[in-house]
Write a protein that holds these residues in place. Structure first.
Motif, PDB file in Angstrom:
ATOM      1  N   GLU A 137       0.827  -1.207   0.000  1.00  0.00           N
ATOM      2  CA  GLU A 137       0.000   0.000   0.000  1.00  0.00           C
ATOM      3  C   GLU A 137       0.861   1.256   0.000  1.00  0.00           C
ATOM      4  O   GLU A 137       0.568   2.232  -0.708  1.00  0.00           O
ATOM      5  N   ALA A 138       1.941   1.220   0.789  1.00  0.00           N
ATOM      6  CA  ALA A 138       2.806   2.393   0.877  1.00  0.00           C
ATOM      7  C   ALA A 138       3.463   2.723  -0.460  1.00  0.00           C
ATOM      8  O   ALA A 138       3.820   3.880  -0.707  1.00  0.00           O
ATOM      9  N   LEU A 139       3.610   1.735  -1.338  1.00  0.00           N
ATOM     10  CA  LEU A 139       4.221   1.963  -2.645  1.00  0.00           C
ATOM     11  C   LEU A 139       3.194   1.955  -3.771  1.00  0.00           C
ATOM     12  O   LEU A 139       3.541   1.794  -4.943  1.00  0.00           O
ATOM     13  N   THR A 140       1.930   2.147  -3.430  1.00  0.00           N
ATOM     14  CA  THR A 140       0.875   2.279  -4.434  1.00  0.00           C
ATOM     15  C   THR A 140       0.803   3.731  -4.899  1.00  0.00           C
ATOM     16  O   THR A 140       0.807   4.648  -4.078  1.00  0.00           O
ATOM     17  N   ARG A 141       0.765   3.926  -6.211  1.00  0.00           N
ATOM     18  CA  ARG A 141       0.739   5.281  -6.771  1.00  0.00           C
ATOM     19  C   ARG A 141      -0.372   5.392  -7.817  1.00  0.00           C
ATOM     20  O   ARG A 141      -0.697   4.422  -8.506  1.00  0.00           O
ATOM     21  N   TYR A 142      -0.913   6.594  -7.939  1.00  0.00           N
ATOM     22  CA  TYR A 142      -1.980   6.855  -8.910  1.00  0.00           C
ATOM     23  C   TYR A 142      -1.379   7.492 -10.160  1.00  0.00           C
ATOM     24  O   TYR A 142      -0.617   8.448 -10.077  1.00  0.00           O
ATOM     25  N   ASP A 143      -1.710   6.918 -11.318  1.00  0.00           N
ATOM     26  CA  ASP A 143      -1.226   7.431 -12.593  1.00  0.00           C
ATOM     27  C   ASP A 143      -2.319   8.288 -13.223  1.00  0.00           C
ATOM     28  O   ASP A 143      -3.365   7.772 -13.630  1.00  0.00           O
ATOM     29  N   GLU A 144      -2.089   9.587 -13.298  1.00  0.00           N
ATOM     30  CA  GLU A 144      -3.105  10.510 -13.804  1.00  0.00           C
ATOM     31  C   GLU A 144      -3.450  10.229 -15.265  1.00  0.00           C
ATOM     32  O   GLU A 144      -4.609  10.304 -15.674  1.00  0.00           O
ATOM     33  N   ARG A 145      -2.440   9.896 -16.060  1.00  0.00           N
ATOM     34  CA  ARG A 145      -2.677   9.700 -17.490  1.00  0.00           C
ATOM     35  C   ARG A 145      -3.609   8.519 -17.734  1.00  0.00           C
ATOM     36  O   ARG A 145      -4.508   8.592 -18.564  1.00  0.00           O
ATOM     37  N   ARG A 146      -3.392   7.445 -17.003  1.00  0.00           N
ATOM     38  CA  ARG A 146      -4.221   6.248 -17.213  1.00  0.00           C
ATOM     39  C   ARG A 146      -5.396   6.168 -16.246  1.00  0.00           C
ATOM     40  O   ARG A 146      -6.235   5.300 -16.368  1.00  0.00           O
ATOM     41  N   ARG A 147      -5.416   7.074 -15.279  1.00  0.00           N
ATOM     42  CA  ARG A 147      -6.460   7.077 -14.252  1.00  0.00           C
ATOM     43  C   ARG A 147      -6.577   5.694 -13.603  1.00  0.00           C
ATOM     44  O   ARG A 147      -7.657   5.122 -13.435  1.00  0.00           O
ATOM     45  N   THR A 148      -5.408   5.187 -13.230  1.00  0.00           N
ATOM     46  CA  THR A 148      -5.310   3.850 -12.672  1.00  0.00           C
ATOM     47  C   THR A 148      -4.279   3.840 -11.552  1.00  0.00           C
ATOM     48  O   THR A 148      -3.279   4.554 -11.613  1.00  0.00           O
ATOM     49  N   TRP A 149      -4.550   3.025 -10.545  1.00  0.00           N
ATOM     50  CA  TRP A 149      -3.586   2.796  -9.469  1.00  0.00           C
ATOM     51  C   TRP A 149      -2.614   1.699  -9.887  1.00  0.00           C
ATOM     52  O   TRP A 149      -3.002   0.714 -10.521  1.00  0.00           O
ATOM     53  N   PHE A 150      -1.353   1.854  -9.489  1.00  0.00           N
ATOM     54  CA  PHE A 150      -0.342   0.829  -9.746  1.00  0.00           C
ATOM     55  C   PHE A 150       0.444   0.540  -8.479  1.00  0.00           C
ATOM     56  O   PHE A 150       0.747   1.450  -7.696  1.00  0.00           O
ATOM     57  N   GLY A 151       0.761  -0.734  -8.293  1.00  0.00           N
ATOM     58  CA  GLY A 151       1.730  -1.091  -7.270  1.00  0.00           C
ATOM     59  C   GLY A 151       3.113  -0.912  -7.857  1.00  0.00           C
ATOM     60  O   GLY A 151       3.459  -1.574  -8.838  1.00  0.00           O
ATOM     61  N   THR A 152       3.911  -0.025  -7.277  1.00  0.00           N
ATOM     62  CA  THR A 152       5.195   0.314  -7.893  1.00  0.00           C
ATOM     63  C   THR A 152       6.377  -0.373  -7.212  1.00  0.00           C
ATOM     64  O   THR A 152       7.522   0.013  -7.420  1.00  0.00           O
ATOM     65  N   SER A 153       6.113  -1.402  -6.420  1.00  0.00           N
ATOM     66  CA  SER A 153       7.215  -2.158  -5.820  1.00  0.00           C
ATOM     67  C   SER A 153       7.788  -3.172  -6.799  1.00  0.00           C
ATOM     68  O   SER A 153       8.919  -3.634  -6.634  1.00  0.00           O
ATOM     69  N   ALA A 154       7.013  -3.558  -7.835  1.00  0.00           N
ATOM     70  CA  ALA A 154       7.460  -4.513  -8.851  1.00  0.00           C
ATOM     71  C   ALA A 154       6.515  -4.424 -10.036  1.00  0.00           C
ATOM     72  O   ALA A 154       5.395  -3.924  -9.917  1.00  0.00           O
ATOM     73  N   HIS A 155       6.958  -4.944 -11.170  1.00  0.00           N
ATOM     74  CA  HIS A 155       6.103  -4.924 -12.352  1.00  0.00           C
ATOM     75  C   HIS A 155       4.916  -5.883 -12.196  1.00  0.00           C
ATOM     76  O   HIS A 155       3.800  -5.564 -12.589  1.00  0.00           O
ATOM     77  N   MET A 156       5.179  -7.046 -11.639  1.00  0.00           N
ATOM     78  CA  MET A 156       4.140  -8.054 -11.428  1.00  0.00           C
ATOM     79  C   MET A 156       4.138  -8.455  -9.966  1.00  0.00           C
ATOM     80  O   MET A 156       5.199  -8.633  -9.353  1.00  0.00           O
TER      81      MET A 156
END
Length: 477
Positions: A269-288
């Motif tokens: 959760e601490a490394l979850t970020r919101y991408d404005e361009r895609r209007r989607t949340w991503f976990g940024t600790s790893a690709h998968m």
């Protein structure tokens, strides 16, 4: 046994949200912190909630480890695999150690991943999507929350991101500051990986150089040398035809994606970020990110957290998975039936796929999902040997992969990948092999894993050639 039957704890709300307050939720009821209302299995008993909250706040303001463009690149590649136009190699350490995040340690893991990938591509003619269990696989689920040695009971070792393996009360005490160290070591490992994969180390012209001496003298290593000779001749042929291989980036560098089990929701959760361009949340600790067999409860915290992220999501599918349960998981994690979103990683054990896998394939297919089906032949074949070491037989690993391919051939579906625990080092952790077979009495010679036994480089190549043969046969039918 259900996915939450062992070592289950109820998550408590602690720490601020890992994202800005003005970012919208991904769905009506989901938010990065909505997992906190669910039961979270396999969690440490953090002794200092305030320290955990402080660490979460610190992580929330750190740069992402991976970027949305990279994550979506992997989703696109996995969509091709799901359509039968590629193959997934997901491989790396069982449980990474902070001490192994050195240039030599990372280079050793990358070397064997590159070798296995080349063998698979050479044998099958298919593009291989390379995903490492690397730069973040610091945590491990365990079958029990404690262990007893000499009459003393202590918390079990859960990976370097939680505690230390030494059997002392101080070492086994969960330490929230280790989450920060996990982030820092992941960042350092990614820096080295990017330098190696983009800086010439992954150049196909270096294929011979990846073969270590202890590997080269084995039958599998000699077969690899023959394949590398063929690759070298092909590159020389291209040059003779006026095509400069050095000008083709695909031959000079690779895209290695990262993955780990999303075992610790506070960290993710601490490394979850919101991408404005895609209007989607991503976990940024790893690709998968993937969900383990012990944490795949559709109503649990781990599924809740990953259900709202835009990353590719893996799910370990053990022998206790029912067709109905798997459909429920797919519906929670892939409601829009998007190719490249789901990777279903079966870990059924040798001799069981013929009975257990077909109803799972049919249930998912009838529900309209198009996941990547991958085989984890490691975890269903683990046992304790007569000498007392946790181990696996290479023959069982190979047998489960062959059964996986056979079932997919019968069902008309694509065997999309393999998920391996391996190392580039000359360890003695798994039984078997070709001319240098590892016997039970030899396991203690170089048994170095932090948790589960890994294939060494020779065993990894031997398995890779077998998988390449199976892929070639599958696509010639």
């Amino acid at each position: 046994m259900t996915a939450t039957a062992t070592a289950t704890a109820t998550a408590t709300v602690s720490g601020p949200s890992a994202v800005s307050a003005d970012a919208p939720a991904a769905t009506g009821s989901w938010s990065p912190g909505s997992w906190r209302t669910r039961t979270a299995a396999q969690q440490p008993d953090w002794p200092d909630p305030e320290a955990l909250a402080r660490v979460e706040s610190t992580l929330a303001f750190q740069p992402p480890l991976v970027l949305p463009d990279e994550i979506m690149g992997l989703r696109g590649a996995l969509a091709g695999v799901a359509a039968g136009e590629g193959f997934l190699l997901q491989a790396g350490d069982c449980a990474e150690r902070f001490a192994s995040c050195t240039e030599d340690g990372i280079r050793s893991k990358l070397r064997v991943i590159l070798q296995v990938a080349v063998v698979l591509t050479y044998g099958s003619g298919l593009p291989v999507v390379k995903v490492g269990r690397i730069a973040g696989q610091f945590g491990k689920p365990r079958s029990r929350p404690t262990e007893t040695v000499g009459g003393e009971e202590l918390p079990v070792y859960r990976g370097d991101i939680v505690n230390a393996p030494e059997f002392t009360a101080e070492a086994r005490r969960p330490d929230a500051d280790r989450l920060l160290r996990g982030y820092q070591h992941s960042s350092a490992a990614l820096n080295v990986l990017r330098a190696l994969t983009l800086g010439g180390y992954a150049d196909l012209g270096q294929a011979h150089a990846w073969n270590q001496e202890f590997v080269r003298r084995s039958a599998a290593g000699q077969r690899y040398e023959s394949a590398a000779d063929d690759i070298s001749r092909a590159l020389r042929f291209m040059t003779a035809c006026g095509v400069d291989p050095r000008a083709l980036s695909a031959l000079q560098r690779i895209q290695l994606y990262t993955s780990h089990e999303a075992l610790l929701p506070p960290y993710e959760e601490a490394l979850t970020r919101y991408d404005e361009r895609r209007r989607t949340w991503f976990g940024t600790s790893a690709h998968m990110l993937w969900i383990g067999d012990r944490t795949r409860d559709p109503d649990g915290a781990h599924v809740e957290l990953l259900s709202g992220l835009g990353n590719p999501v893996g799910v370990k599918v053990g022998p206790g998975t029912t067709p109905q349960g798997l459909r429920a998981l797919c519906e929670r994690l892939d409601p829009d039936r998007e190719p490249g979103r789901l990777v279903l990683i079966t870990r059924l054990g040798a001799g069981r796929s013929a009975d257990l896998l077909p109803p799972l394939l049919r249930a998912v297919r009838s529900a309209g999902h198009l996941p990547v089906w991958a085989c984890d032949p490691m975890h269903g074949n683990t046992f304790v040997s007569d000498s007392g070491y946790k181990t696996r037989r290479l023959s069982d690993v190979t047998a489960e992969v062959a059964e996986f391919f056979a079932v997919h051939r019968e069902e008309g579906t694509h065997p999309g990948g393999i998920h391996l625990e391996l190392t580039g080092d000359d360890v003695t952790e798994c039984l078997g092999g070709d001319l240098e077979e590892i016997l039970d009495g030899q396991l203690g010679t170089r048994y170095e894993t932090a948790c589960d036994p890994r294939l060494n480089a020779v065993q990894s190549l031997e398995l890779a050639f077998r998988v390449g043969d199976l892929l070639r046969s599958q696509h010639s039918v």
